[in-house]
Design a protein around this motif. Sequence first.
Motif, PDB file in Angstrom:
ATOM      1  N   ALA A   1       1.015  -1.296  -0.084  1.00  0.00           N
ATOM      2  CA  ALA A   1       0.116  -0.092  -0.105  1.00  0.00           C
ATOM      3  C   ALA A   1       0.736   1.351   0.358  1.00  0.00           C
ATOM      4  CB  ALA A   1      -0.971  -0.033   1.180  1.00  0.00           C
ATOM      5  N   ASP A   2       2.017   1.260   0.692  1.00  0.00           N
ATOM      6  CA  ASP A   2       2.653   2.399   0.754  1.00  0.00           C
ATOM      7  C   ASP A   2       3.427   2.729  -0.563  1.00  0.00           C
ATOM      8  OD1 ASP A   2       2.309   3.240   3.367  1.00  0.00           O
ATOM      9  OD2 ASP A   2       4.070   2.150   4.191  1.00  0.00           O
ATOM     10  N   LYS A   3       3.823   1.712  -1.339  1.00  0.00           N
ATOM     11  CA  LYS A   3       4.263   2.120  -2.614  1.00  0.00           C
ATOM     12  C   LYS A   3       3.235   2.907  -3.569  1.00  0.00           C
ATOM     13  CE  LYS A   3       7.325  -1.863  -2.993  1.00  0.00           C
ATOM     14  NZ  LYS A   3       7.672  -3.041  -3.796  1.00  0.00           N
ATOM     15  N   ILE A   4       1.943   2.334  -3.520  1.00  0.00           N
ATOM     16  CA  ILE A   4       1.093   2.865  -4.280  1.00  0.00           C
ATOM     17  C   ILE A   4       0.768   4.429  -3.746  1.00  0.00           C
ATOM     18  CG2 ILE A   4      -1.405   3.049  -4.802  1.00  0.00           C
ATOM     19  CD1 ILE A   4      -1.362  -0.120  -5.075  1.00  0.00           C
ATOM     20  N   LEU A   5       0.648   4.508  -2.127  1.00  0.00           N
ATOM     21  CA  LEU A   5       0.567   5.998  -1.800  1.00  0.00           C
ATOM     22  C   LEU A   5       1.590   6.850  -2.240  1.00  0.00           C
ATOM     23  CD1 LEU A   5      -0.666   5.031   1.623  1.00  0.00           C
ATOM     24  CD2 LEU A   5      -2.173   5.727  -0.015  1.00  0.00           C
ATOM     25  N   ASN A   6       2.858   6.343  -2.146  1.00  0.00           N
ATOM     26  CA  ASN A   6       4.046   7.353  -2.793  1.00  0.00           C
ATOM     27  C   ASN A   6       3.952   7.607  -4.288  1.00  0.00           C
ATOM     28  OD1 ASN A   6       4.633   7.646  -0.059  1.00  0.00           O
ATOM     29  ND2 ASN A   6       6.039   5.463  -0.255  1.00  0.00           N
ATOM     30  N   ASN A   7       3.329   6.771  -5.153  1.00  0.00           N
ATOM     31  CA  ASN A   7       3.273   6.714  -6.541  1.00  0.00           C
ATOM     32  C   ASN A   7       2.153   7.278  -7.184  1.00  0.00           C
ATOM     33  OD1 ASN A   7       6.183   5.834  -7.652  1.00  0.00           O
ATOM     34  ND2 ASN A   7       5.332   4.124  -5.963  1.00  0.00           N
ATOM     35  N   VAL A   8       1.074   7.274  -6.449  1.00  0.00           N
ATOM     36  CA  VAL A   8      -0.329   7.899  -7.053  1.00  0.00           C
ATOM     37  C   VAL A   8      -0.558   8.962  -6.278  1.00  0.00           C
ATOM     38  CG1 VAL A   8      -2.478   6.932  -7.743  1.00  0.00           C
ATOM     39  CG2 VAL A   8      -0.987   5.258  -7.987  1.00  0.00           C
ATOM     40  N   GLN A   9      -0.694   9.979  -7.052  1.00  0.00           N
ATOM     41  CA  GLN A   9      -1.440  11.405  -6.576  1.00  0.00           C
ATOM     42  C   GLN A   9      -2.723  11.129  -5.945  1.00  0.00           C
ATOM     43  OE1 GLN A   9      -1.166  14.627  -9.232  1.00  0.00           O
ATOM     44  NE2 GLN A   9      -2.095  16.114  -7.604  1.00  0.00           N
ATOM     45  N   ASP A  10      -2.967  11.662  -4.777  1.00  0.00           N
ATOM     46  CA  ASP A  10      -4.349  11.887  -4.061  1.00  0.00           C
ATOM     47  C   ASP A  10      -4.773  10.231  -3.808  1.00  0.00           C
ATOM     48  OD1 ASP A  10      -4.434  14.498  -4.317  1.00  0.00           O
ATOM     49  OD2 ASP A  10      -5.341  14.510  -6.186  1.00  0.00           O
ATOM     50  N   ALA A  11      -4.006   9.337  -3.913  1.00  0.00           N
ATOM     51  CA  ALA A  11      -4.344   7.663  -3.697  1.00  0.00           C
ATOM     52  C   ALA A  11      -4.657   7.973  -1.799  1.00  0.00           C
ATOM     53  CB  ALA A  11      -3.382   7.022  -3.791  1.00  0.00           C
ATOM     54  N   ARG A  12      -5.584   7.145  -1.582  1.00  0.00           N
ATOM     55  CA  ARG A  12      -5.938   6.779  -0.021  1.00  0.00           C
ATOM     56  C   ARG A  12      -6.206   5.209   0.139  1.00  0.00           C
ATOM     57  NH1 ARG A  12      -5.292  11.406  -0.705  1.00  0.00           N
ATOM     58  NH2 ARG A  12      -6.354  13.471   0.068  1.00  0.00           N
ATOM     59  N   VAL A  13      -6.055   4.572   1.162  1.00  0.00           N
ATOM     60  CA  VAL A  13      -6.303   3.416   1.519  1.00  0.00           C
ATOM     61  C   VAL A  13      -7.877   3.701   2.300  1.00  0.00           C
ATOM     62  CG1 VAL A  13      -5.824   1.586   3.214  1.00  0.00           C
ATOM     63  CG2 VAL A  13      -3.975   2.740   2.306  1.00  0.00           C
ATOM     64  N   ILE A  14      -8.723   3.035   1.571  1.00  0.00           N
ATOM     65  CA  ILE A  14     -10.234   3.222   1.951  1.00  0.00           C
ATOM     66  C   ILE A  14     -10.698   2.119   2.707  1.00  0.00           C
ATOM     67  CG2 ILE A  14     -10.532   5.076   0.023  1.00  0.00           C
ATOM     68  CD1 ILE A  14     -12.135   2.969  -1.348  1.00  0.00           C
TER      69      ILE A  14
END
Length: 107
Positions: free
Chosen positions: A80-93
């Motif tokens: 999840a942290d990789k996605i959060l760091n690579n996708v603008q405005d990403a959130r864990v929902i």
Amino acid sequence: NSVLPVCDVRGIVHVTGGGFYENIPRIIPDGLGAEINLGSWEVSDIFKYIQKQGNIETDEMFSTFNMGIGLIMATAENEADKILNNVQDARVIGKVVKGKGVRLCQR
């Protein structure tokens, strides 16, 4: 930049007609469901207005609309942290859980 080369994305769904309840299960294996954490993102004012003016239950809003979430990616929790760091405005929902379907949960 694409997140796919750097993250182990297990599923992607574009939340369109059918809202959360029809779209999310399409990317989750049999025997698993999803818990979505209400409050993990800011719901757009237009959805709040529609719900209030139409006196629409929350479950119906999530069944009909995307509630401001246009795309959902499923991945292993440790990715999840990789996605959060690579996708603008990403959130864990939310998270994938044993069971079936989609459940809305208060944070």
